[in-house]
Design a protein around this motif. Structure first.
Motif, PDB file in Angstrom:
ATOM      1  N   PHE A  14       0.894  -1.155   0.000  1.00 61.43           N
ATOM      2  CA  PHE A  14       0.000   0.000   0.000  1.00 61.43           C
ATOM      3  C   PHE A  14       0.932   1.205   0.000  1.00 61.43           C
ATOM      4  O   PHE A  14       1.472   1.559   1.047  1.00 61.43           O
ATOM      5  N   LEU A  17       4.134   1.023   2.075  1.00 62.84           N
ATOM      6  CA  LEU A  17       4.015   0.030   3.149  1.00 62.84           C
ATOM      7  C   LEU A  17       3.844  -1.381   2.584  1.00 62.84           C
ATOM      8  O   LEU A  17       2.989  -1.609   1.724  1.00 62.84           O
ATOM      9  N   ALA A  19       2.363  -4.528   3.330  1.00 60.22           N
ATOM     10  CA  ALA A  19       1.419  -5.151   4.271  1.00 60.22           C
ATOM     11  C   ALA A  19       1.579  -6.666   4.294  1.00 60.22           C
ATOM     12  O   ALA A  19       1.367  -7.305   5.324  1.00 60.22           O
ATOM     13  N   PRO A  38      -0.216  -9.275  15.912  1.00 62.08           N
ATOM     14  CA  PRO A  38      -0.539  -7.960  16.466  1.00 62.08           C
ATOM     15  C   PRO A  38      -1.259  -7.068  15.453  1.00 62.08           C
ATOM     16  O   PRO A  38      -1.304  -7.384  14.254  1.00 62.08           O
ATOM     17  N   ASN A  39      -1.795  -5.967  15.920  1.00 56.15           N
ATOM     18  CA  ASN A  39      -2.460  -5.021  15.020  1.00 56.15           C
ATOM     19  C   ASN A  39      -1.514  -4.621  13.902  1.00 56.15           C
ATOM     20  O   ASN A  39      -0.341  -4.349  14.138  1.00 56.15           O
ATOM     21  N   GLY A  40      -2.038  -4.611  12.680  1.00 51.67           N
ATOM     22  CA  GLY A  40      -1.232  -4.192  11.540  1.00 51.67           C
ATOM     23  C   GLY A  40      -0.332  -5.285  10.992  1.00 51.67           C
ATOM     24  O   GLY A  40       0.466  -5.040  10.083  1.00 51.67           O
ATOM     25  N   ALA A  41      -0.471  -6.533  11.501  1.00 50.21           N
ATOM     26  CA  ALA A  41       0.409  -7.627  11.063  1.00 50.21           C
ATOM     27  C   ALA A  41       0.121  -8.062   9.627  1.00 50.21           C
ATOM     28  O   ALA A  41       0.969  -8.692   8.989  1.00 50.21           O
ATOM     29  N   GLY A  42      -1.091  -7.750   9.144  1.00 55.03           N
ATOM     30  CA  GLY A  42      -1.436  -8.150   7.775  1.00 55.03           C
ATOM     31  C   GLY A  42      -2.528  -9.203   7.697  1.00 55.03           C
ATOM     32  O   GLY A  42      -2.804  -9.722   6.612  1.00 55.03           O
ATOM     33  N   LYS A  43      -3.183  -9.474   8.815  1.00 54.12           N
ATOM     34  CA  LYS A  43      -4.196 -10.542   8.850  1.00 54.12           C
ATOM     35  C   LYS A  43      -5.365 -10.244   7.904  1.00 54.12           C
ATOM     36  O   LYS A  43      -5.765 -11.097   7.109  1.00 54.12           O
ATOM     37  N   SER A  44      -5.916  -9.016   8.023  1.00 55.59           N
ATOM     38  CA  SER A  44      -7.069  -8.679   7.175  1.00 55.59           C
ATOM     39  C   SER A  44      -6.657  -8.623   5.715  1.00 55.59           C
ATOM     40  O   SER A  44      -7.421  -9.040   4.825  1.00 55.59           O
ATOM     41  N   THR A  45      -5.456  -8.125   5.463  1.00 58.05           N
ATOM     42  CA  THR A  45      -4.989  -8.061   4.069  1.00 58.05           C
ATOM     43  C   THR A  45      -4.877  -9.477   3.506  1.00 58.05           C
ATOM     44  O   THR A  45      -5.258  -9.732   2.357  1.00 58.05           O
ATOM     45  N   HIS A 198      -8.232 -12.693  17.667  1.00 65.23           N
ATOM     46  CA  HIS A 198      -7.396 -12.069  18.690  1.00 65.23           C
ATOM     47  C   HIS A 198      -7.508 -12.831  20.005  1.00 65.23           C
ATOM     48  O   HIS A 198      -6.609 -12.802  20.817  1.00 65.23           O
TER      49      HIS A 198
HETATM   50  N1  ATP Z   1      -6.359  -0.149   2.014  1.00 65.15           N
HETATM   51  C1  ATP Z   1      -5.239   0.142   2.661  1.00 65.15           C
HETATM   52  N2  ATP Z   1      -4.534   1.250   2.379  1.00 65.15           N
HETATM   53  C2  ATP Z   1      -3.392   1.565   3.014  1.00 65.15           C
HETATM   54  N3  ATP Z   1      -2.849   0.797   3.984  1.00 65.15           N
HETATM   55  C3  ATP Z   1      -3.502  -0.321   4.343  1.00 65.15           C
HETATM   56  C4  ATP Z   1      -4.729  -0.705   3.705  1.00 65.15           C
HETATM   57  N4  ATP Z   1      -5.144  -1.873   4.263  1.00 65.15           N
HETATM   58  C5  ATP Z   1      -4.223  -2.188   5.200  1.00 65.15           C
HETATM   59  N5  ATP Z   1      -3.254  -1.274   5.247  1.00 65.15           N
HETATM   60  C6  ATP Z   1      -2.083  -1.295   6.121  1.00 65.15           C
HETATM   61  O1  ATP Z   1      -1.484  -2.565   5.979  1.00 65.15           O
HETATM   62  C7  ATP Z   1      -0.994  -3.023   7.241  1.00 65.15           C
HETATM   63  C8  ATP Z   1      -1.645  -4.349   7.570  1.00 65.15           C
HETATM   64  O2  ATP Z   1      -3.032  -4.080   7.840  1.00 65.15           O
HETATM   65  P1  ATP Z   1      -4.064  -5.232   8.170  1.00 65.15           P
HETATM   66  O3  ATP Z   1      -5.390  -4.576   8.356  1.00 65.15           O
HETATM   67  O4  ATP Z   1      -3.965  -6.308   7.167  1.00 65.15           O
HETATM   68  O5  ATP Z   1      -3.511  -5.763   9.565  1.00 65.15           O
HETATM   69  P2  ATP Z   1      -4.264  -6.640  10.659  1.00 65.15           P
HETATM   70  O6  ATP Z   1      -3.267  -7.646  11.124  1.00 65.15           O
HETATM   71  O7  ATP Z   1      -5.552  -7.149  10.125  1.00 65.15           O
HETATM   72  O8  ATP Z   1      -4.522  -5.567  11.804  1.00 65.15           O
HETATM   73  P3  ATP Z   1      -5.738  -5.475  12.871  1.00 65.15           P
HETATM   74  O9  ATP Z   1      -5.566  -6.610  13.821  1.00 65.15           O
HETATM   75  O10 ATP Z   1      -5.492  -4.146  13.514  1.00 65.15           O
HETATM   76  O11 ATP Z   1      -7.015  -5.520  12.090  1.00 65.15           O
HETATM   77  C9  ATP Z   1      -1.317  -1.937   8.255  1.00 65.15           C
HETATM   78  O12 ATP Z   1      -0.171  -1.125   8.426  1.00 65.15           O
HETATM   79  C10 ATP Z   1      -2.440  -1.168   7.591  1.00 65.15           C
HETATM   80  O13 ATP Z   1      -2.445   0.193   8.005  1.00 65.15           O
END
Ligand code: ATP
Length: 243
Positions: A14, A17, A19, A38-45, A198
């Motif tokens: 992104f 970054l 991800a 942890p938060n921001g690890a990339g799970k949702s991505t 989590h």
């Molecule tokens: N659409 C996007 N545009 C820019 N950055 C993004 C986007 N989606 C995710 N990110 C960034 O990518 C990184 C991974 O995000 P992601 O949501 O996958 O993490 P996560 O492990 O699911 O976090 P959480 O537990 O907080 O939901 C983070 O730094 C997030 O800010």
């Protein structure tokens, strides 16, 4: 093992970054997995890449050996990947039974049937999701936990090969959390279940393989006990959020 889903060298940028950073993971057919980190690890991505909501910057996604990289979420759903989001998406004014029937008529469900899948009987879905006594109840009247289970039921009637759950235990009581873990145990006789979570009590109760993501990469994968005992995992994640 029979591989259902294969992620091969997946990266997702992104802007500046990274991800997801060269993630390679195989998921077996009819197995259960929890993805933590942890938060921001990339799970949702990662989940978004699997279901087609986010296109990887590099790498390939294969379902049953066929490449689905970059396909639209609708096309991927028709191939048998169902996702239940944290935010409910059922029809609030319709009954539980009607919601299930609507989902059973969806394009994804019809495509799965056309591909030879046998969808479960509604009565079985009501039973496995603990909603048998609530078929006539309006969805908006369901307590939070039961509504989450209805959402799982709506995914099940599409006869998925892979069920992707976003924080399935969020907002659930302890009893509901354990019941959801048991539900996943039952479901993985029929399909692969990947839960992004989590809540470590839930992850422990689910009992499948645990994948730890950190800074967009796979830090560790193993059983709950292996992951919990890992010092690096403790440092980056468990020390801060586990019991
Ligand atoms: N659409 C996007 N545009 C820019 N950055 C993004 C986007 N989606 C995710 N990110 C960034 O990518 C990184 C991974 O995000 P992601 O949501 O996958 O993490 P996560 O492990 O699911 O976090 P959480 O537990 O907080 O939901 C983070 O730094 C997030 O800010």
């Amino acid at each position: 093992m029979t591989v259902l889903l294969s992620l091969q060298h997946i990266s997702r940028r992104f802007g500046g970054l990274l991800a997801l950073d060269d993630v390679s993971l195989d998921f077996a057919a009819r197995a259960r997995y929890c993805v933590i980190g942890p938060n921001g690890a990339g799970k949702s991505t990662l989940a978004n890449v699997i279901c087609g909501a986010v296109r990887p910057s590099a790498g390939r996604v294969l379902l049953d050996g066929a490449e689905i990289t970059g396909r639209s979420p609708h096309r991927i759903a028709r191939r048998g990947i169902a996702r239940k989001f944290q935010v409910p998406s059922c029809f609030p004014e319709a009954s539980v039974g009607t919601n299930l029937r609507i989902a059973a008529e969806s394009p994804a469900a019809r495509s799965r049937i056309a591909a030879g899948a046998t969808p479960p009987a509604l009565a079985d879905v009501l039973a496995v999701t603990g909603l048998a006594d609530l078929a006539r109840t309006t969805a908006s009247e369901l307590p939070h936990g039961r509504r989450q289970w209805l959402e799982i039921g709506m995914a099940l009637v599409t006869a998925p090969k892979l069920l992707l759950l976003d924080e399935p235990s969020a907002g659930l009581t302890d009893d509901e959390t354990l019941a959801t873990a048991r539900m996943i145990d039952e479901l993985c006789g029929e399909m692969t279940v990947i839960a992004i979570e989590h809540d470590m009590r839930f992850v422990e109760a689910v009992g499948g393989e645990v994948i730890v993501l950190h800074q967009g990469a796979v830090l560790r994968r193993g059983t709950f006990d292996e992951v919990r005992a890992d010092h690096t995992v403790q440092d980056v994640y468990l020390g801060r959020s586990a019991r």
